[in-house]
Scaffold this active site. Sequence first.
Site, short mmCIF file in Angstrom:
data_model
loop_
_atom_site.label_atom_id
_atom_site.label_comp_id
_atom_site.label_asym_id
_atom_site.label_seq_id
_atom_site.Cartn_x
_atom_site.Cartn_y
_atom_site.Cartn_z
N VAL A 73 0.84 -1.19 0.00
CA VAL A 73 0.00 0.00 0.00
C VAL A 73 0.88 1.25 0.00
O VAL A 73 0.56 2.25 -0.66
CB VAL A 73 -0.97 -0.01 1.21
CG1 VAL A 73 -1.72 1.31 1.33
CG2 VAL A 73 -1.95 -1.17 1.08
N CYS A 133 8.04 -0.04 7.87
CA CYS A 133 7.22 -0.35 6.69
C CYS A 133 8.13 -0.82 5.56
O CYS A 133 9.04 -0.11 5.16
CB CYS A 133 6.42 0.86 6.23
SG CYS A 133 5.48 0.49 4.73
N LYS A 169 7.04 0.10 16.58
CA LYS A 169 6.75 -1.07 15.74
C LYS A 169 7.99 -1.53 15.01
O LYS A 169 8.63 -0.77 14.29
CB LYS A 169 5.63 -0.75 14.75
CG LYS A 169 5.23 -1.99 13.94
CD LYS A 169 3.77 -2.00 13.63
CE LYS A 169 3.36 -3.27 12.91
NZ LYS A 169 1.96 -3.22 12.47
N ILE A 195 5.28 -8.44 14.99
CA ILE A 195 6.17 -7.93 13.96
C ILE A 195 5.39 -7.17 12.88
O ILE A 195 4.19 -7.40 12.70
CB ILE A 195 6.92 -9.10 13.26
CG1 ILE A 195 5.91 -10.13 12.77
CG2 ILE A 195 7.91 -9.72 14.20
CD1 ILE A 195 6.48 -11.28 11.95
N ASN A 196 6.09 -6.30 12.18
CA ASN A 196 5.53 -5.73 10.96
C ASN A 196 5.57 -6.84 9.89
O ASN A 196 6.05 -7.94 10.15
CB ASN A 196 6.35 -4.52 10.51
CG ASN A 196 5.51 -3.52 9.71
OD1 ASN A 196 4.68 -3.91 8.89
ND2 ASN A 196 5.72 -2.24 9.93
N THR A 197 5.08 -6.56 8.70
CA THR A 197 5.08 -7.58 7.65
C THR A 197 6.52 -7.95 7.26
O THR A 197 7.45 -7.20 7.52
CB THR A 197 4.33 -7.09 6.40
OG1 THR A 197 4.90 -5.85 5.99
CG2 THR A 197 2.85 -6.90 6.69
N GLY A 217 -0.30 -12.83 7.31
CA GLY A 217 -1.14 -14.02 7.30
C GLY A 217 -0.44 -15.20 7.95
O GLY A 217 0.68 -15.07 8.47
#
Lengths: 320, 253
Positions: A73, A133, A169, A195-197, A217
């Site tokens: 995103v 990010c 984060k 965790i972040n992605t 996921g």
Amino acid sequence: MGMSALGVKIGPLVMNSPIVMAGGIFSYGEVNIDFVNYKKLGAIVTKTVSLKPRKGNPQPRIWETSSGMINSVGLQNPGIKDFIKNTLPSIKRDGVKVIISIMGEDEEEISRITRILMGEKNSYNAIELNLSCPNVNRDEIMTSQSPEMTSKFVKSVKRVCGDMPLIVKLSPNVTDIVEIAASAEEAGADALSMINTVKALSVDFKNNRIIEGGLSGPSVKHIGLKAVYDVYKKSGIPIIGIGGITSGKDALEYIAVGASAVGLGSGFFSNPLLIDEVYDTLSRFLRENRFKTLADITGLLNEKKKQGQNMGRNFRGKRY
Amino acid sequence: MEAKNFKIGSVTNLTRQIYRLELEGSFTTSPVPGQFIHIKVDDRLFLRRPLSIAGYKNNILTLIFQVVGEGTKMLSNKKKGEVLNVIGPVGKGFPINKNWKNILAVGGGTGIAPLIFLIDYLSHSRTTFLYGARSRQYIAFTALPKGVNYIFATDDGSYGHKGLISKTTSDFLRKNEKPDVIYGGGPYELLKKIGELSEKHNIPAFVSMENRMACGMGLCYGCVTKIKSGSVWEYKRVCKDGPVFSTKEIIWE
């Protein structure tokens, strides 16, 4: 009135439930989703807000994987001033705490955005500093990949935000997340979100292209669990465990290895009743195993607690 | 918007890869044409699938879809009586104006699904439906509402005009009385062409956009498309700000 059994304290932030909507997955909390049970939700983390507006990344932004999804995103947001004017007032609360996620290109920018945000300090309950990010400046390092940079950014925010709870984060894409966590803690973080992605890539042969972004996921759950386990062992601040939670049992696993609260992400897209399921499973676990509060089971299976009072207690985790 | 279970009433193969799925159940707020549902197809798939609503009557929600990938393949193999979790109705539908009496609907492939719902809804209007498909076998004749003037086009010329439906639309607008509005659904290139024709003939046009979606609820900003905003543009959510947009607002790629 004391806290309910599932009430938790994330540093100075008191929540009625340990369930948090993780940053980026619930817009800014202003979208009315009828089936979300706010009574069972502790906090909402907003989409990350930057000083200037950000258009975000071009399509494709979403790519399904065999056991999760990749997103790119790119922190689309209207900028802090527009956010404060047009979005902050319409965030739905109903007893749910509001955590504003922020990012900055450098220390000066992150100080400025914090200062602007502190002008509205009665309109929200905590700040989350997104240092991780994977979809911005992809070829450069993320702030949370460097202990020095992490420390500088956290200090820049904490100097300005004072008593306002500050959550940091972290990215799993590091050599040693314990070192980064220690540096955030030492710099004044009140809690950690992790965790972040995870940086990832898909190949799309239909269009002969690659899709890059952050993986979330079920495929990242065990990466998140390991990160929380390792950091909890050494750290003294609470952890919001995030990554691949799609059931009450997943949430229980995060708490057992050291999380004080849990963040839901893309699992909520798949199962809109996930908040209720997690809440009900955690309640049932406490009740059936005669624990009084969630804090009693945080880190239950972490070796940090080996000498602790909880070891040897014959709780029944496998039933969940 | 609700999240609830619907029981499958029927799965019917209309033609080739095109299916009609009837779900038994009801929403508290009735869907309007152009809205969609976000459907949990199977536990093996992490994400839901957005599908346009093709009808909603007597507690039956009708969907028409084409098998294009794994999700729609699994959906086509579902059996009567199975239960599916549905989030919906989602999104903004087609704008409707009482003064628009002469209506042109242009659909390609399964982009016809929301138009079928719309035509049924606008039963009092005079509607011409331009329907394009790959070949005769790909036209879902049995799904089409009655009382509408149809013009077909197929890529191979096996039924109706030979060529793209966008060409048929262009010819139609040149030779016929100007419609009050154009509604469109289908592949991106078709919608783009509708936008060009709308501008050329000065007719308002509204099209139903599609995109990959994660949340389908306006939360994640995954399905965005470029939309004009004053003198600039911004990424707007197809799921919540759309899926129907005025062609004037869309920045075409």
